[in-house]
Write a protein that holds these residues in place. Structure first.
Motif, PDB file in Angstrom:
ATOM      1  N   GLN A  74       0.858  -1.185   0.000  1.00 43.29           N
ATOM      2  CA  GLN A  74       0.000   0.000   0.000  1.00 43.29           C
ATOM      3  C   GLN A  74       0.895   1.237   0.000  1.00 43.29           C
ATOM      4  O   GLN A  74       1.825   1.331   0.812  1.00 43.29           O
ATOM      5  CB  GLN A  74      -0.888   0.026   1.235  1.00 43.29           C
ATOM      6  N   PHE A  75       0.606   2.162  -0.902  1.00 39.02           N
ATOM      7  CA  PHE A  75       1.443   3.346  -1.064  1.00 39.02           C
ATOM      8  C   PHE A  75       0.573   4.587  -1.103  1.00 39.02           C
ATOM      9  O   PHE A  75      -0.462   4.614  -1.774  1.00 39.02           O
ATOM     10  CB  PHE A  75       2.273   3.260  -2.349  1.00 39.02           C
ATOM     11  N   LEU A  76       1.018   5.619  -0.386  1.00 40.59           N
ATOM     12  CA  LEU A  76       0.392   6.946  -0.416  1.00 40.59           C
ATOM     13  C   LEU A  76       1.441   7.918  -0.918  1.00 40.59           C
ATOM     14  O   LEU A  76       2.417   8.215  -0.220  1.00 40.59           O
ATOM     15  CB  LEU A  76      -0.089   7.337   0.982  1.00 40.59           C
ATOM     16  N   ASP A  77       1.271   8.382  -2.144  1.00 37.48           N
ATOM     17  CA  ASP A  77       2.247   9.252  -2.805  1.00 37.48           C
ATOM     18  C   ASP A  77       1.700  10.680  -2.815  1.00 37.48           C
ATOM     19  O   ASP A  77       0.775  10.988  -3.572  1.00 37.48           O
ATOM     20  CB  ASP A  77       2.504   8.757  -4.230  1.00 37.48           C
ATOM     21  N   VAL A  78       2.269  11.544  -1.986  1.00 40.12           N
ATOM     22  CA  VAL A  78       1.797  12.920  -1.863  1.00 40.12           C
ATOM     23  C   VAL A  78       2.730  13.830  -2.667  1.00 40.12           C
ATOM     24  O   VAL A  78       3.951  13.803  -2.487  1.00 40.12           O
ATOM     25  CB  VAL A  78       1.752  13.367  -0.390  1.00 40.12           C
ATOM     26  N   GLY A  79       2.142  14.650  -3.530  1.00 41.06           N
ATOM     27  CA  GLY A  79       2.942  15.470  -4.428  1.00 41.06           C
ATOM     28  C   GLY A  79       3.300  14.692  -5.673  1.00 41.06           C
ATOM     29  O   GLY A  79       4.448  14.660  -6.114  1.00 41.06           O
ATOM     30  N   PRO A  97       1.368  -7.269  -7.822  1.00 40.84           N
ATOM     31  CA  PRO A  97       0.269  -6.874  -8.711  1.00 40.84           C
ATOM     32  C   PRO A  97      -0.992  -6.400  -7.991  1.00 40.84           C
ATOM     33  O   PRO A  97      -1.749  -5.597  -8.552  1.00 40.84           O
ATOM     34  CB  PRO A  97       0.001  -8.148  -9.517  1.00 40.84           C
ATOM     35  N   SER A  98      -1.221  -6.848  -6.765  1.00 40.64           N
ATOM     36  CA  SER A  98      -2.434  -6.454  -6.045  1.00 40.64           C
ATOM     37  C   SER A  98      -2.246  -5.197  -5.208  1.00 40.64           C
ATOM     38  O   SER A  98      -3.137  -4.826  -4.431  1.00 40.64           O
ATOM     39  CB  SER A  98      -2.911  -7.599  -5.148  1.00 40.64           C
ATOM     40  N   ALA A  99      -1.112  -4.538  -5.359  1.00 39.27           N
ATOM     41  CA  ALA A  99      -0.824  -3.353  -4.538  1.00 39.27           C
ATOM     42  C   ALA A  99      -1.827  -2.232  -4.808  1.00 39.27           C
ATOM     43  O   ALA A  99      -2.327  -2.070  -5.919  1.00 39.27           O
ATOM     44  CB  ALA A  99       0.594  -2.858  -4.814  1.00 39.27           C
ATOM     45  N   ARG A 100      -2.089  -1.460  -3.749  1.00 43.21           N
ATOM     46  CA  ARG A 100      -2.958  -0.296  -3.849  1.00 43.21           C
ATOM     47  C   ARG A 100      -2.113   0.969  -3.743  1.00 43.21           C
ATOM     48  O   ARG A 100      -1.237   1.063  -2.876  1.00 43.21           O
ATOM     49  CB  ARG A 100      -4.012  -0.309  -2.744  1.00 43.21           C
ATOM     50  N   VAL A 101      -2.408   1.939  -4.591  1.00 46.79           N
ATOM     51  CA  VAL A 101      -1.652   3.195  -4.623  1.00 46.79           C
ATOM     52  C   VAL A 101      -2.632   4.353  -4.632  1.00 46.79           C
ATOM     53  O   VAL A 101      -3.565   4.369  -5.445  1.00 46.79           O
ATOM     54  CB  VAL A 101      -0.728   3.273  -5.856  1.00 46.79           C
ATOM     55  N   VAL A 153       1.745   0.981   5.373  1.00 44.60           N
ATOM     56  CA  VAL A 153       1.607   1.869   4.213  1.00 44.60           C
ATOM     57  C   VAL A 153       2.949   2.550   3.979  1.00 44.60           C
ATOM     58  O   VAL A 153       3.626   2.942   4.940  1.00 44.60           O
ATOM     59  CB  VAL A 153       0.519   2.934   4.449  1.00 44.60           C
ATOM     60  N   ALA A 154       3.340   2.693   2.736  1.00 46.19           N
ATOM     61  CA  ALA A 154       4.536   3.459   2.396  1.00 46.19           C
ATOM     62  C   ALA A 154       4.112   4.877   2.033  1.00 46.19           C
ATOM     63  O   ALA A 154       3.324   5.067   1.097  1.00 46.19           O
ATOM     64  CB  ALA A 154       5.288   2.815   1.241  1.00 46.19           C
ATOM     65  N   LEU A 155       4.615   5.854   2.772  1.00 47.81           N
ATOM     66  CA  LEU A 155       4.340   7.272   2.516  1.00 47.81           C
ATOM     67  C   LEU A 155       5.477   7.833   1.671  1.00 47.81           C
ATOM     68  O   LEU A 155       6.629   7.857   2.106  1.00 47.81           O
ATOM     69  CB  LEU A 155       4.222   8.029   3.836  1.00 47.81           C
ATOM     70  N   SER A 156       5.160   8.282   0.471  1.00 52.39           N
ATOM     71  CA  SER A 156       6.159   8.798  -0.460  1.00 52.39           C
ATOM     72  C   SER A 156       6.055  10.317  -0.548  1.00 52.39           C
ATOM     73  O   SER A 156       5.015  10.849  -0.946  1.00 52.39           O
ATOM     74  CB  SER A 156       5.946   8.166  -1.842  1.00 52.39           C
TER      75      SER A 156
END
Length: 265
Positions: A74-79, A97-101, A153-156
């Protein structure tokens, strides 16, 4: 694909925007003449700016692949910025492949491109939130609609925090984004360095400010502080091209941008 708070009329083509300038640095085509003019002025002051942008982009590629291999899906990419392939979700979903972004950005033109280009795998999920990093609580609440915040969650935050000045409490913003994320979550961060020619730095900052975008470079110590309370992976907070370099990188020379990846205990 999901969005909130978007209106096409909000696209301002009369002044440069950092996301569209970054697209110009990456040799993209999704910018306006005002963005190209401002970016060209930065290039004249700092001829290596395109290499810096590419080094930053290549760090993102390596970092998200590294984190996905740690089992984070799970990834949250801000900016987010203007989509430039390969995008974060393409790299992540090649590993899982099932990752959520979830992507978040405050420039309406980014949403227009996101709707057309940010398509995930059939198994995964890709969403877009129209929001400003200076509203971290809103970003978290929107992310809850698409991510399971009981799992890591990975915060980017890639090349984003220079546009959050000290008066806007960037460290508080990062804490607010990280606080609801559980143990095992990750922070991926890159930040322009203040530790190069001070006079040149101020002239570049002036170009952004003239376009209505406050910007602030920071030192190694200041960038490292964003990782307080986290377990930073080796090699630590270092210039972008020194973070787990790989064969075939477009840029190998050291650039004035610090990066790091850390895990929340």
């Amino acid at each position: 694909m999901t969005d909130t708070g978007f209106s096409p009329e909000r696209i301002d083509t009369g002044k440069p925007h950092s996301a569209r300038m970054y697209d110009w640095f990456l040799d993209g085509k999704d910018h306006y003449p005002v963005d190209a003019e401002a970016a060209q002025r930065v290039l004249e002051l700092f001829p290596g700016v395109k290499d810096t942008a590419w080094a930053n982009r290549e760090f993102m590629h390596r970092a998200v692949r590294f984190v996905a291999r740690q089992g984070v899906d799970q990834f949250l990419d801000v900016g987010t910025g203007i989509p430039t392939e390969p995008n974060l979700h393409q790299i992540v979903q090649a590993v899982a492949p099932s990752a959520r972004v979830v992507y978040a950005d405050n420039d309406p033109i980014v949403l227009r491109h996101a709707e057309a280009l940010l398509r995930g795998t059939p198994e995964g999920r890709t969403a877009y939130v129209h929001a400003d990093v200076r509203e971290p609580e809103r970003i978290v609440e929107c992310a809850r609609e698409h991510l399971d915040l009981t799992r890591p969650v990975a915060l980017s935050l890639i090349a984003l925090l220079p546009f959050v000045t000290d008066e806007q409490d960037p460290h508080g913003v990062v804490r607010t984004l990280l606080e609801p994320l559980p143990s095992g979550s990750h922070l991926l961060l890159s930040h322009g360095s203040a530790e190069f020619d001070p006079e040149l730095r101020e002239r570049i900052v002036a170009v952004y400010r003239a376009g209505g975008t406050p910007v602030q470079a920071r030192s190694l110590a200041e960038v490292t502080r964003f990782f307080d309370g986290l377990d930073v992976y080796e090699p630590g907070v270092v210039p972008a091209t020194r973070w787990l370099p790989e064969p075939g990188m477009r840029v190998v020379a050291e650039q004035p941008v610090y990066v790091g990846v850390a895990r929340k205990p």
